[in-house]
Design a protein around this motif. Structure first.
Motif, PDB file in Angstrom:
ATOM      1  N   LEU A 244      42.841  45.690  35.474  1.00 57.39           N
ATOM      2  CA  LEU A 244      42.316  44.493  36.113  1.00 57.39           C
ATOM      3  C   LEU A 244      43.491  43.652  36.602  1.00 57.39           C
ATOM      4  O   LEU A 244      44.546  43.626  35.958  1.00 57.39           O
ATOM      5  CB  LEU A 244      41.502  43.689  35.099  1.00 57.39           C
ATOM      6  CG  LEU A 244      40.304  44.415  34.486  1.00 57.39           C
ATOM      7  CD1 LEU A 244      39.734  43.593  33.328  1.00 57.39           C
ATOM      8  CD2 LEU A 244      39.234  44.678  35.533  1.00 57.39           C
ATOM      9  N   ASP A 245      43.278  42.990  37.711  1.00 57.24           N
ATOM     10  CA  ASP A 245      44.336  42.125  38.245  1.00 57.24           C
ATOM     11  C   ASP A 245      44.179  40.734  37.623  1.00 57.24           C
ATOM     12  O   ASP A 245      43.168  40.070  37.829  1.00 57.24           O
ATOM     13  CB  ASP A 245      44.164  42.069  39.776  1.00 57.24           C
ATOM     14  CG  ASP A 245      45.146  41.104  40.415  1.00 57.24           C
ATOM     15  OD1 ASP A 245      45.982  40.523  39.676  1.00 57.24           O
ATOM     16  OD2 ASP A 245      45.056  40.923  41.649  1.00 57.24           O
ATOM     17  N   PRO A 246      45.181  40.298  36.855  1.00 58.43           N
ATOM     18  CA  PRO A 246      45.051  38.997  36.173  1.00 58.43           C
ATOM     19  C   PRO A 246      44.893  37.841  37.159  1.00 58.43           C
ATOM     20  O   PRO A 246      44.364  36.778  36.794  1.00 58.43           O
ATOM     21  CB  PRO A 246      46.348  38.848  35.379  1.00 58.43           C
ATOM     22  CG  PRO A 246      47.051  40.158  35.459  1.00 58.43           C
ATOM     23  CD  PRO A 246      46.471  40.957  36.579  1.00 58.43           C
ATOM     24  N   ALA A 247      45.350  38.044  38.399  1.00 52.57           N
ATOM     25  CA  ALA A 247      45.268  36.947  39.375  1.00 52.57           C
ATOM     26  C   ALA A 247      43.939  36.968  40.137  1.00 52.57           C
ATOM     27  O   ALA A 247      43.642  36.037  40.888  1.00 52.57           O
ATOM     28  CB  ALA A 247      46.426  37.062  40.364  1.00 52.57           C
ATOM     29  N   SER A 248      43.114  38.012  39.945  1.00 49.61           N
ATOM     30  CA  SER A 248      41.839  38.097  40.668  1.00 49.61           C
ATOM     31  C   SER A 248      40.829  37.145  40.019  1.00 49.61           C
ATOM     32  O   SER A 248      41.024  36.707  38.875  1.00 49.61           O
ATOM     33  CB  SER A 248      41.311  39.523  40.601  1.00 49.61           C
ATOM     34  OG  SER A 248      40.926  39.807  39.263  1.00 49.61           O
TER      35      SER A 248
ATOM     36  N   PRO B 282      44.548  44.724  28.891  1.00 49.77           N
ATOM     37  CA  PRO B 282      44.946  43.547  28.099  1.00 49.77           C
ATOM     38  C   PRO B 282      44.009  42.348  28.296  1.00 49.77           C
ATOM     39  O   PRO B 282      43.947  41.472  27.427  1.00 49.77           O
ATOM     40  CB  PRO B 282      46.347  43.211  28.621  1.00 49.77           C
ATOM     41  CG  PRO B 282      46.813  44.417  29.346  1.00 49.77           C
ATOM     42  CD  PRO B 282      45.621  45.213  29.767  1.00 49.77           C
ATOM     43  N   LEU B 283      43.268  42.300  29.393  1.00 55.75           N
ATOM     44  CA  LEU B 283      42.396  41.149  29.629  1.00 55.75           C
ATOM     45  C   LEU B 283      41.049  41.274  28.906  1.00 55.75           C
ATOM     46  O   LEU B 283      40.273  40.333  28.876  1.00 55.75           O
ATOM     47  CB  LEU B 283      42.135  40.988  31.137  1.00 55.75           C
ATOM     48  CG  LEU B 283      43.293  40.420  31.948  1.00 55.75           C
ATOM     49  CD1 LEU B 283      43.031  40.579  33.443  1.00 55.75           C
ATOM     50  CD2 LEU B 283      43.523  38.948  31.613  1.00 55.75           C
ATOM     51  N   LEU B 284      40.775  42.413  28.334  1.00 55.72           N
ATOM     52  CA  LEU B 284      39.466  42.610  27.693  1.00 55.72           C
ATOM     53  C   LEU B 284      39.211  41.587  26.585  1.00 55.72           C
ATOM     54  O   LEU B 284      40.105  41.275  25.799  1.00 55.72           O
ATOM     55  CB  LEU B 284      39.376  44.025  27.119  1.00 55.72           C
ATOM     56  CG  LEU B 284      38.086  44.393  26.382  1.00 55.72           C
ATOM     57  CD1 LEU B 284      37.675  45.818  26.692  1.00 55.72           C
ATOM     58  CD2 LEU B 284      38.207  44.202  24.876  1.00 55.72           C
ATOM     59  N   VAL B 285      38.002  41.062  26.558  1.00 53.94           N
ATOM     60  CA  VAL B 285      37.590  40.175  25.467  1.00 53.94           C
ATOM     61  C   VAL B 285      36.626  40.973  24.593  1.00 53.94           C
ATOM     62  O   VAL B 285      35.601  41.465  25.075  1.00 53.94           O
ATOM     63  CB  VAL B 285      36.885  38.922  26.022  1.00 53.94           C
ATOM     64  CG1 VAL B 285      36.356  38.067  24.894  1.00 53.94           C
ATOM     65  CG2 VAL B 285      37.842  38.125  26.909  1.00 53.94           C
ATOM     66  N   VAL B 286      36.977  41.126  23.326  1.00 55.04           N
ATOM     67  CA  VAL B 286      36.146  41.950  22.445  1.00 55.04           C
ATOM     68  C   VAL B 286      34.827  41.225  22.176  1.00 55.04           C
ATOM     69  O   VAL B 286      34.823  40.101  21.668  1.00 55.04           O
ATOM     70  CB  VAL B 286      36.869  42.245  21.113  1.00 55.04           C
ATOM     71  CG1 VAL B 286      35.968  43.056  20.188  1.00 55.04           C
ATOM     72  CG2 VAL B 286      38.171  42.996  21.362  1.00 55.04           C
ATOM     73  N   PRO B 287      33.699  41.838  22.529  1.00 54.88           N
ATOM     74  CA  PRO B 287      32.419  41.164  22.351  1.00 54.88           C
ATOM     75  C   PRO B 287      31.895  41.285  20.920  1.00 54.88           C
ATOM     76  O   PRO B 287      32.379  42.110  20.143  1.00 54.88           O
ATOM     77  CB  PRO B 287      31.495  41.937  23.299  1.00 54.88           C
ATOM     78  CG  PRO B 287      32.066  43.322  23.298  1.00 54.88           C
ATOM     79  CD  PRO B 287      33.554  43.180  23.109  1.00 54.88           C
ATOM     80  N   ASP B 288      30.901  40.461  20.590  1.00 53.36           N
ATOM     81  CA  ASP B 288      30.218  40.641  19.310  1.00 53.36           C
ATOM     82  C   ASP B 288      29.320  41.876  19.387  1.00 53.36           C
ATOM     83  O   ASP B 288      29.115  42.559  18.402  1.00 53.36           O
ATOM     84  CB  ASP B 288      29.362  39.405  18.994  1.00 53.36           C
ATOM     85  CG  ASP B 288      30.232  38.187  18.820  1.00 53.36           C
ATOM     86  OD1 ASP B 288      30.782  38.027  17.729  1.00 53.36           O
ATOM     87  OD2 ASP B 288      30.411  37.421  19.797  1.00 53.36           O
ATOM     88  N   MET B 289      28.797  42.101  20.589  1.00 55.09           N
ATOM     89  CA  MET B 289      27.867  43.206  20.741  1.00 55.09           C
ATOM     90  C   MET B 289      27.983  43.769  22.150  1.00 55.09           C
ATOM     91  O   MET B 289      28.196  43.020  23.098  1.00 55.09           O
ATOM     92  CB  MET B 289      26.449  42.675  20.542  1.00 55.09           C
ATOM     93  CG  MET B 289      25.381  43.729  20.631  1.00 55.09           C
ATOM     94  SD  MET B 289      23.756  43.055  20.935  1.00 55.09           S
ATOM     95  CE  MET B 289      23.515  42.102  19.516  1.00 55.09           C
TER      96      MET B 289
END
Ligand SMILES: NC(=O)C1=CN([C@@H]2O[C@H](COP(=O)(O)OP(=O)(O)OC[C@H]3O[C@@H](n4cnc5c(N)ncnc54)[C@H](O)[C@@H]3O)[C@@H](O)[C@H]2O)[C@@H](O)CC1
Ligand SMILES: Nc1ncnc2c1ncn2[C@@H]1O[C@H](COP(=O)(O)OP(=O)(O)O)[C@@H](O)[C@H]1O
Ligand SMILES: [K+]
Ligand SMILES: [Mg+2]
Length: 670
Positions: free
Chosen positions: A291-295, A335-342
């Protein structure tokens, strides 16, 4: 469907309870009126309640209580599949329809009794019934278990993104449509979100919707959640290609915030900070990584990350189909992934959700049936080894058995350097249930082995230089019974090992288990039934070994070495045997094309000798009559299940290979 000829399953109570504040139902009805009533209540219930709020509220609680008793949560059972109506004397009765009735049949539910009450602002319901136990618990029940047959529940398959698209096409060919699939998907996300929050009234939900179908699922979920009473807003970092879905939300006055109207991200941050729940519907199986961090999408994820890290009460996160930033096929993590609860995933779980490091980045996984035709699922090659499958395929242990019933294993090996390997393999074979284990070790070692495992018999093995040729070994094992198993780290003989075939019942001779770590070439001889290399130790897969530290390999995704779809074909076809590719989420593949993935990654297994124990365990199941693919799947699952079960006691380190063998019977019973 219960089988009349099957012995009865043990029974236990099914109980569910739920409570709700009456005014919340009043508020939803005031705001959404018939839309809410028609979505949740049957026409007869609506007629019976005649708009009386306490009656409606207590039925709402009752439906949730029934869902709990069914053991499904609100996934898979619709509100209107459950109806609560009084009999002529006013006693409430529960009626089940559709998926509710199907589930009740599956668990052989009987006599569901309900009791409801309300007090001031509270309405409460409790239901109790009797159901069949999900699994036999007593040894007697275990012995009575019917043998596996093809009618049993199909295994859990895992798909790549490309396979998922084929399944979607099959569903459409069978009469569904993309819009219908999206409706199913979005509804499930809304239901699961409701379940996660407990209540929707007054809850703030922010849907992060991407430009494609994953975003579309998010928009459908937003619509339902709004209709059910939540305060919903939608953030579209890159707009959306389906304007009609946006219009449905505009008509309800759901705020739609466009990325281009929020250049500094201030509005997004404010919404994130206020949210109780964030739905990640940015990208699904269509995502290209990195993923592009600037997008716009990259910035939205970074903002979510920052709010989650910095907030006293961070919002929960539900990922739609896949967390954004997870490679669906390799399990590589951006690295941008946010770990979800579900993660609410559609059709089938994706391979990457069971590959390190992705398996640590998905939270709880809910798989939603969106109507993929069953026949299409058969074409999927990779399956997840589940505890249910293992229970169904463990060799039978009849009460009138003798040790001959359970086969014999011959472990060949032993060098002064790897003196323990044969013992560990022999121990694994015994603990897996083999009737007799014989160790063939060089004379100078044999004497020392006997006290360590007195249960094993011994037979003399010539020193390495005069190791027996495969035919000689075969003759010997036919004479003395047991089949040879060579544990992986025991390079006793420079000559290749070959399978020894059974001379016939009652002692099927499971063939040997040469492992690639001893670098023995195996192609010059008839194929062994299975082999247990680690990544990098076979010649086929060219990739480096997978990272086992669980860290996200930055920008190392689609070519991750841990990708079974890449690793699978080579070894097993070249070797013509079942391949056990060891590591976190071990893969078992057979030459016909089927493969199975172990659901566990656990560093407790990363200890010397654990592979030797695994070889012995697999041989133990072979000895009991399992075919090589089944034996390998049983062994791989239960070996790793020991570590999972030991974690509360050991944490992440300290289990010994011998402990794995010794704890195996406990994991086989669960
Ligand atoms: N396959 C199925 O059976 C179903 C799929 N559905 C949903 O559809 C999703 C797949 O939808 P799409 O194919 O539209 O794909 P996505 O919605 O995952 O992605 C949308 C588009 O974003 C673009 N994109 C991808 N990565 C990007 C990046 N790094 N930067 C910028 N743009 C990028 C691509 O053009 C991609 O097609 C699934 O994950 C699921 O949520 C559901 O609606 C129900 C049924
Ligand atoms: N992180 C991990 N998660 C799950 N299983 C693991 C992990 N690390 C190692 N294992 C398992 O432990 C065993 C190690 O085997 P191997 O490398 O042959 O060890 P040895 O030769 O010392 O017996 C294999 O079954 C492998 O799958
Ligand atoms: K997503
Ligand atoms: Mg080894």
């Amino acid at each position: 469907m219960s089988d009349d000829t099957a012995p009865p399953r043990p029974r236990k109570f099914a109980h569910g309870i739920d409570v709700i504040e009456t005014h919340r139902i009043a508020d939803v009805i005031r705001r959404h009126g018939d839309r809410f009533l028609n979505r949740v209540y049957t026409p007869d219930e609506i007629a019976h309640c005649r708009g009386r709020i306490p009656e409606l509220a207590v039925r709402f609680a009752a439906k949730e209580a029934v869902m709990k008793a069914l053991g499904t949560g609100i996934r898979g059972v619709g509100w209107k599949d459950i109806e609560i109506l009084p009999n002529r004397r006013g006693k409430p009765l529960v009626f089940l329809y559709g998926r509710g009735a199907k589930r009740a049949e599956e668990i052989e539910l009987r006599g569901l009794e309900i009791s409801m009450t309300h007090l001031a602002d509270l309405a409460m319901a409790s239901v109790v019934g009797e159901r069949a136990s999900p699994r036999p618990k007593t040894p007697a029940a275990r012995r009575q278990r019917p043998p596996p047959h093809p009618g049993e529940r199909p295994p859990m398959k895992l798909v790549t993104a490309a396979e998922m698209r084929q399944l979607e096409a099959a569903a459409i060919a069978a009469g569904s449509s993309e819009a219908q699939l999206m409706e199913e998907a979005g509804l499930a996300v809304a239901q699961e979100s409701w379940m996660l929050l407990g209540t929707l009234e007054g809850r703030r939900i922010l849907v992060l919707a991407g430009p494609g179908n994953n975003g579309g699922d998010g928009l459908v979920a937003a619509r339902h959640l709004y209709d059910w009473g939540a305060e919903v807003a939608v953030y579209l970092p890159a707009g959306h290609r389906d304007e009609s879905r946006c219009d449905e939300l505009r008509a309800r006055e759901v705020p739609l915030l466009m990325g281009e109207d929020d250049p500094d991200g201030a509005q997004l941050r404010a919404r994130l900070e206020a949210a109780d729940l964030v739905i990640d519907a940015l990208f699904g199986i269509g995502q290209r990584l990195p993923l592009d961090p600037a997008s716009p999408v990259g910035r939205a994820l970074a903002a979510l990350s920052a709010v989650r890290a910095g907030s006293y009460q961070p919002p929960k996160v539900v990922a739609v189909d896949l967390p954004t930033g997870l490679d669906s096929d390799s399990g590589a993590v951006d690295p941008l992934l946010v770990v979800p609860d579900m993660t609410v995933t559609f059709g089938l779980p994706k391979v990457g959700m069971y590959q390190a490091p992705g398996s640590d980045a998905v939270g709880r996984v809910q798989v939603i049936d969106i109507g993929i035709p069953k026949e299409a699922l058969n074409a999927v090659a990779l399956e997840l080894i589940t505890s249910r499958w293992v229970r169904q395929h463990l060799p039978a242990r009849p009460a009138d058995a003798n040790k001959g019933t359970f086969g014999r294993v011959l472990v060949v090996g032993g060098s002064s350097r790897y003196r323990g390997a044969v013992l560990l393999a022999a121990r694994g074979a015994y603990r897996a249930g083999a009737g007799l284990v014989t160790i063939a070790a060089a004379e100078d070692l044999a004497a020392g082995l006997a006290p360590a495992l007195p249960e094993a018999t011994g037979c003399r093995c010539p020193p390495p230089r005069e190791a027996p040729s495969p035919p000689r070994l075969r003759r010997r094992s036919a004479r003395s019974g047991p089949p040879p198993v060579r544990p992986s780290s025991a390079p006793a003989s420079p000559s290749p090992m070959t399978p020894a075939r059974s001379p016939g019942p009652p002692s099927p001779i499971p063939p040997i288990a040469p492992a690639a770590s001893s670098s023995t070439p195996m192609r010059s001889t008839p194929s062994p039934p299975w082999t247990t290399p680690r990544p990098g130790s076979t010649r086929g897969p060219s990739s480096p070994p997978p990272r086992r530290d669980g860290a996200a390999p930055p920008h190392h995704h689609p070519r991750s070495p841990a990708r079974p779809s890449r690793r699978r074909p080579h070894g097993r076809r070249a070797l013509g045997c079942v391949v056990v590719l060891k590591g976190a989420h071990t893969v078992v593949a057979e030459p016909g094309g089927a493969a199975a993935l172990c659901p566990f990654a656990n560093p407790l297994l990363a200890t010397a000798g654990s592979g030797d124990v695994l070889a012995g365990i697999i041989a133990g199941y072979l000895a009991q009559g399992a075919d090589p693919f089944t034996a390998a799947r049983l062994g791989v699952y239960l070996h790793a299940a020991v570590a999972e079960a030991a974690e509360p006691e050991f944490g992440r380190a300290g289990l010994l290979a011998g402990d794995i063998a010794d704890r195996l019977p406990v994991s086989s019973g669960t």
